[in-house]
Design an enzyme around this catalytic site. Sequence first.
Site, PDB file in Angstrom:
ATOM      1  N   ASP A 117       0.854  -1.195   0.000  1.00 40.64           N
ATOM      2  CA  ASP A 117       0.000   0.000   0.000  1.00 40.64           C
ATOM      3  C   ASP A 117       0.881   1.234   0.000  1.00 40.64           C
ATOM      4  O   ASP A 117       1.979   1.228   0.568  1.00 40.64           O
ATOM      5  CB  ASP A 117      -0.903   0.017   1.243  1.00 40.64           C
ATOM      6  CG  ASP A 117      -2.013  -1.019   1.179  1.00 40.64           C
ATOM      7  OD1 ASP A 117      -2.510  -1.298   0.065  1.00 40.64           O
ATOM      8  OD2 ASP A 117      -2.410  -1.533   2.233  1.00 40.64           O
ATOM      9  N   ASP A 135      -6.929  -1.513  -4.802  1.00 42.26           N
ATOM     10  CA  ASP A 135      -8.019  -1.190  -3.880  1.00 42.26           C
ATOM     11  C   ASP A 135      -8.955  -0.156  -4.499  1.00 42.26           C
ATOM     12  O   ASP A 135     -10.179  -0.221  -4.313  1.00 42.26           O
ATOM     13  CB  ASP A 135      -7.466  -0.641  -2.567  1.00 42.26           C
ATOM     14  CG  ASP A 135      -6.590  -1.632  -1.825  1.00 42.26           C
ATOM     15  OD1 ASP A 135      -6.753  -2.850  -2.016  1.00 42.26           O
ATOM     16  OD2 ASP A 135      -5.737  -1.175  -1.043  1.00 42.26           O
TER      17      ASP A 135
END
Length: 159
Positions: A117, A135
């Site tokens: 991330d 995402d």
Amino acid sequence: MKYLSLYITAVVAMILDQISKWAILAKFEDFERVNIIPHFFDLTLVYNTGAAFSFLANHSGWQKYFFIVLAFVISGWLANGVRKGEFGKLGNFAAAMIIGGAFGNVIDRFIHGKVVDFLLFYWQNHYYPAFNVADSFICVGVALLIIDGLKQGKKNRAA
């Protein structure tokens, strides 16, 4: 080649996700942060062994396999829904976005054992958990799938 545009959408989502992650991995040390928009947006390098909002992240490692299997099951369900004509055009596109995003994160789980991330939004002391391009495809895809479902429901009620 009825579904070619959907295959392309899913593959493009995976490729964009992986390119962005490899770019971050090449330039950042773990947990490094670079401010892009003051007091609002940073690039960073963090990892998530769980799912959204680090769900199940603090477990012993079984969750990696759980989320891989879950991605395959949900993607199979979505692909079957597309094949059976259960969604409208928007829903088919949304399903492809979700599948591409899910497999972008599956690739991370296979390669790194966790998800990479790097997008971090915040305001003052309020932080949205760091996330990635996969995402984003998943979240936008889910929103579009809901909109498609509402549109399809209206069509069915009108018929």
